[in-house]
Design a protein around this motif. Structure first.
Motif, PDB file in Angstrom:
ATOM      1  N   PRO A   1       0.828  -1.214   0.000  1.00  0.00           N
ATOM      2  CA  PRO A   1       0.000   0.000   0.000  1.00  0.00           C
ATOM      3  C   PRO A   1       0.859   1.261   0.000  1.00  0.00           C
ATOM      4  O   PRO A   1       2.044   1.218   0.343  1.00  0.00           O
ATOM      5  CB  PRO A   1      -0.812  -0.128   1.285  1.00  0.00           C
ATOM      6  CG  PRO A   1       0.016  -0.990   2.173  1.00  0.00           C
ATOM      7  CD  PRO A   1       0.732  -1.956   1.272  1.00  0.00           C
ATOM      8  N   VAL A   2       0.238   2.381  -0.376  1.00  0.00           N
ATOM      9  CA  VAL A   2       0.947   3.651  -0.435  1.00  0.00           C
ATOM     10  C   VAL A   2      -0.007   4.767   0.001  1.00  0.00           C
ATOM     11  O   VAL A   2      -1.197   4.740  -0.311  1.00  0.00           O
ATOM     12  CB  VAL A   2       1.484   3.910  -1.865  1.00  0.00           C
ATOM     13  CG1 VAL A   2       0.351   3.965  -2.885  1.00  0.00           C
ATOM     14  CG2 VAL A   2       2.320   5.172  -1.917  1.00  0.00           C
TER      15      VAL A   2
ATOM     16  N   TYR B   1      -9.914   8.217   6.533  1.00  0.00           N
ATOM     17  CA  TYR B   1      -8.903   9.236   6.278  1.00  0.00           C
ATOM     18  C   TYR B   1      -8.161   9.609   7.553  1.00  0.00           C
ATOM     19  O   TYR B   1      -8.628   9.370   8.673  1.00  0.00           O
ATOM     20  CB  TYR B   1      -9.551  10.521   5.754  1.00  0.00           C
ATOM     21  CG  TYR B   1     -10.224  10.442   4.412  1.00  0.00           C
ATOM     22  CD1 TYR B   1      -9.493  10.508   3.235  1.00  0.00           C
ATOM     23  CD2 TYR B   1     -11.609  10.351   4.320  1.00  0.00           C
ATOM     24  CE1 TYR B   1     -10.113  10.479   2.001  1.00  0.00           C
ATOM     25  CE2 TYR B   1     -12.239  10.317   3.093  1.00  0.00           C
ATOM     26  CZ  TYR B   1     -11.490  10.383   1.937  1.00  0.00           C
ATOM     27  OH  TYR B   1     -12.105  10.352   0.716  1.00  0.00           O
ATOM     28  N   LEU B   2      -7.018  10.260   7.338  1.00  0.00           N
ATOM     29  CA  LEU B   2      -6.326  10.984   8.394  1.00  0.00           C
ATOM     30  C   LEU B   2      -6.287  12.452   7.986  1.00  0.00           C
ATOM     31  O   LEU B   2      -6.056  12.765   6.811  1.00  0.00           O
ATOM     32  CB  LEU B   2      -4.887  10.479   8.559  1.00  0.00           C
ATOM     33  CG  LEU B   2      -4.678   9.036   9.024  1.00  0.00           C
ATOM     34  CD1 LEU B   2      -3.178   8.719   9.036  1.00  0.00           C
ATOM     35  CD2 LEU B   2      -5.269   8.828  10.410  1.00  0.00           C
ATOM     36  N   GLU B   3      -6.541  13.343   8.939  1.00  0.00           N
ATOM     37  CA  GLU B   3      -6.340  14.757   8.635  1.00  0.00           C
ATOM     38  C   GLU B   3      -4.872  14.962   8.298  1.00  0.00           C
ATOM     39  O   GLU B   3      -3.986  14.385   8.941  1.00  0.00           O
ATOM     40  CB  GLU B   3      -6.738  15.624   9.830  1.00  0.00           C
ATOM     41  CG  GLU B   3      -8.232  15.664  10.083  1.00  0.00           C
ATOM     42  CD  GLU B   3      -8.586  16.673  11.164  1.00  0.00           C
ATOM     43  OE1 GLU B   3      -7.687  17.439  11.577  1.00  0.00           O
ATOM     44  OE2 GLU B   3      -9.751  16.686  11.594  1.00  0.00           O
TER      45      GLU B   3
ATOM     46  N   PHE C   1      -4.959   9.130   2.705  1.00  0.00           N
ATOM     47  CA  PHE C   1      -5.674   7.862   2.531  1.00  0.00           C
ATOM     48  C   PHE C   1      -4.678   6.815   2.048  1.00  0.00           C
ATOM     49  O   PHE C   1      -3.842   7.091   1.184  1.00  0.00           O
ATOM     50  CB  PHE C   1      -6.803   8.021   1.513  1.00  0.00           C
ATOM     51  CG  PHE C   1      -7.543   6.743   1.215  1.00  0.00           C
ATOM     52  CD1 PHE C   1      -8.522   6.276   2.073  1.00  0.00           C
ATOM     53  CD2 PHE C   1      -7.244   6.005   0.076  1.00  0.00           C
ATOM     54  CE1 PHE C   1      -9.204   5.094   1.801  1.00  0.00           C
ATOM     55  CE2 PHE C   1      -7.914   4.823  -0.206  1.00  0.00           C
ATOM     56  CZ  PHE C   1      -8.900   4.366   0.659  1.00  0.00           C
ATOM     57  N   LYS C   2      -4.786   5.608   2.604  1.00  0.00           N
ATOM     58  CA  LYS C   2      -3.878   4.533   2.206  1.00  0.00           C
ATOM     59  C   LYS C   2      -4.484   3.745   1.043  1.00  0.00           C
ATOM     60  O   LYS C   2      -5.519   3.093   1.185  1.00  0.00           O
ATOM     61  CB  LYS C   2      -3.600   3.594   3.378  1.00  0.00           C
ATOM     62  CG  LYS C   2      -2.550   2.524   3.064  1.00  0.00           C
ATOM     63  CD  LYS C   2      -2.338   1.572   4.226  1.00  0.00           C
ATOM     64  CE  LYS C   2      -1.590   2.243   5.359  1.00  0.00           C
ATOM     65  NZ  LYS C   2      -1.256   1.262   6.442  1.00  0.00           N
ATOM     66  N   VAL C   3      -3.838   3.830  -0.116  1.00  0.00           N
ATOM     67  CA  VAL C   3      -4.255   3.082  -1.305  1.00  0.00           C
ATOM     68  C   VAL C   3      -3.632   1.696  -1.218  1.00  0.00           C
ATOM     69  O   VAL C   3      -2.408   1.558  -1.119  1.00  0.00           O
ATOM     70  CB  VAL C   3      -3.813   3.811  -2.586  1.00  0.00           C
ATOM     71  CG1 VAL C   3      -4.101   2.965  -3.819  1.00  0.00           C
ATOM     72  CG2 VAL C   3      -4.516   5.162  -2.690  1.00  0.00           C
TER      73      VAL C   3
ATOM     74  N   LEU D   1       4.696  11.238   6.587  1.00  0.00           N
ATOM     75  CA  LEU D   1       4.676  10.051   5.736  1.00  0.00           C
ATOM     76  C   LEU D   1       5.177  10.387   4.337  1.00  0.00           C
ATOM     77  O   LEU D   1       4.852  11.447   3.793  1.00  0.00           O
ATOM     78  CB  LEU D   1       3.247   9.500   5.637  1.00  0.00           C
ATOM     79  CG  LEU D   1       2.496   9.281   6.955  1.00  0.00           C
ATOM     80  CD1 LEU D   1       1.039   8.935   6.669  1.00  0.00           C
ATOM     81  CD2 LEU D   1       3.164   8.176   7.767  1.00  0.00           C
ATOM     82  N   ASP D   2       5.956   9.489   3.769  1.00  0.00           N
ATOM     83  CA  ASP D   2       6.317   9.612   2.354  1.00  0.00           C
ATOM     84  C   ASP D   2       5.133   9.119   1.532  1.00  0.00           C
ATOM     85  O   ASP D   2       4.690   7.972   1.698  1.00  0.00           O
ATOM     86  CB  ASP D   2       7.548   8.764   2.032  1.00  0.00           C
ATOM     87  CG  ASP D   2       8.802   9.283   2.714  1.00  0.00           C
ATOM     88  OD1 ASP D   2       8.875  10.503   2.950  1.00  0.00           O
ATOM     89  OD2 ASP D   2       9.697   8.470   3.014  1.00  0.00           O
TER      90      ASP D   2
END
Length: 322
Positions: A214-215, A241-243, A274-276, A307-308
């Protein structure tokens, strides 16, 4: 102007008016020749057919040039359109790629283009293109993904070596993703080719990598709406989501309503992270954003830390922005 001749031409066009629905094959032909999206092709064909003053190509002239024009992908109708619209790129021309907006296309594997290796040879690619499978009315089909330059090379090769063959090429309106494997380029708000942004270590591996899943993605427009994202990704539990904030960008608009993230070094943009989870999810999002955007690296500040990640940056010209 010879009024009688003009009226006669219009009468012929009215008599020949095609009331049949526009076929998929015709739409694909116009996509290939003129770089249209499916909706643009359909609209252009309908407008052309309703223009009763349009240029006609006589039977004798068409018989004389038919072989040459069909080798470039034309039928009589599309050739007549090209005469009336000389500014539109014409398929089969080596210069078409220069005037056509850069994009992504898929070519069906068939005839002399029956494998990725043959597409690689015809399009003068360094390596075999990615293989894509699809299922239609006639069963499973295979396609290769190519860019604008490869499309022009392929059409030229077909016209020179297989003049009777018409490849099926369809434009994909998909956000570009071309992440460098040796630097952070492309990155929001940074010119990573400049010395101050280059990595010092010889074995540097940028994060995230091109095929990392995931990314994390940073969203700032409609994709930050959980209902929109859940609907497009088919999420049963709703998007989580994360703010978040990212640095190096600014929100503008294009076409009067669409949000566009552009480079603005040092500036901060608020949104959501959001983690894809997979390439399939990412491809869905890239199609949603269309080729007016491109995937770029960014740093995303959240409650979990920095986060990258990736985001969609506007891929157009300054004059396109409001």
């Amino acid at each position: 102007m010879d009024v009688l001749a003009e009226l006669e031409s219009m009468a012929i066009n009215v008599a020949d008016a095609d009331d049949e629905p526009i076929s998929d094959a015709t739409i694909q032909r116009w996509e290939m020749l003129f770089g249209f999206t499916p909706s643009e092709a359909s609209a252009a064909i309908e407008t052309h057919r309703q223009d009763f003053s349009r240029t006609r190509v006589g039977h004798e002239l068409w018989d004389a040039i038919k072989v040459e024009k069909e080798a470039k992908g034309h039928d009589r109708e599309s050739y007549e359109y090209s005469l009336r619209n000389p500014h539109v790129p014409k398929g089969g021309s080596p210069s078409a790629a220069a005037s056509e907006r850069q994009g992504t296309f898929i070519v069906q594997l068939a005839g002399p283009l029956n494998s990725p290796a043959r597409v690689q040879e015809a399009a003068a690619l360094d390596r075999a293109p990615a293989l894509v499978k699809g299922v239609g009315e006639n069963g499973e089909s295979q396609f290769c993904e190519i860019d604008t330059a490869a499309k022009a090379n392929l059409q030229k090769w077909v016209s020179e070596h297989h003049a009777g063959f018409q490849p099926t090429i369809v434009r994909l309106s998909k956000a570009k993703k071309e992440l460098c494997r040796h630097s952070l380029a492309p990155m929001l708000g940074k010119e990573c080719v400049l010395p101050q942004h280059r990595a010092d270590e010889a074995d540097f591996r940028p994060s995230p990598s091109a095929d990392q899943y995931p990314v994390w993605y940073f969203f700032y427009g409609t994709l930050a709406d959980p209902d929109v994202l859940s609907r497009h990704l088919g999420l049963e539990k709703g998007a989580q989501y994360l703010e978040a904030e990212t640095v190096g960008g600014r929100i503008r608009t294009w076409a009067g309503k669409y949000k566009a993230l552009v480079d603005a070094p040092g500036e901060i943009v608020s949104g959501s992270a959001f983690k894809v989870e997979s390439r399939e999810q990412e491809d869905t999002l890239r199609f949603y954003e269309t080729d007016h955007y491109e995937v770029v690296r960014c740093q995303i500040a959240t409650r979990l830390g920095v986060l990258d990640g990736l985001t969609f940056r506007f891929d157009g010209e300054e004059k396109d922005l409001d």
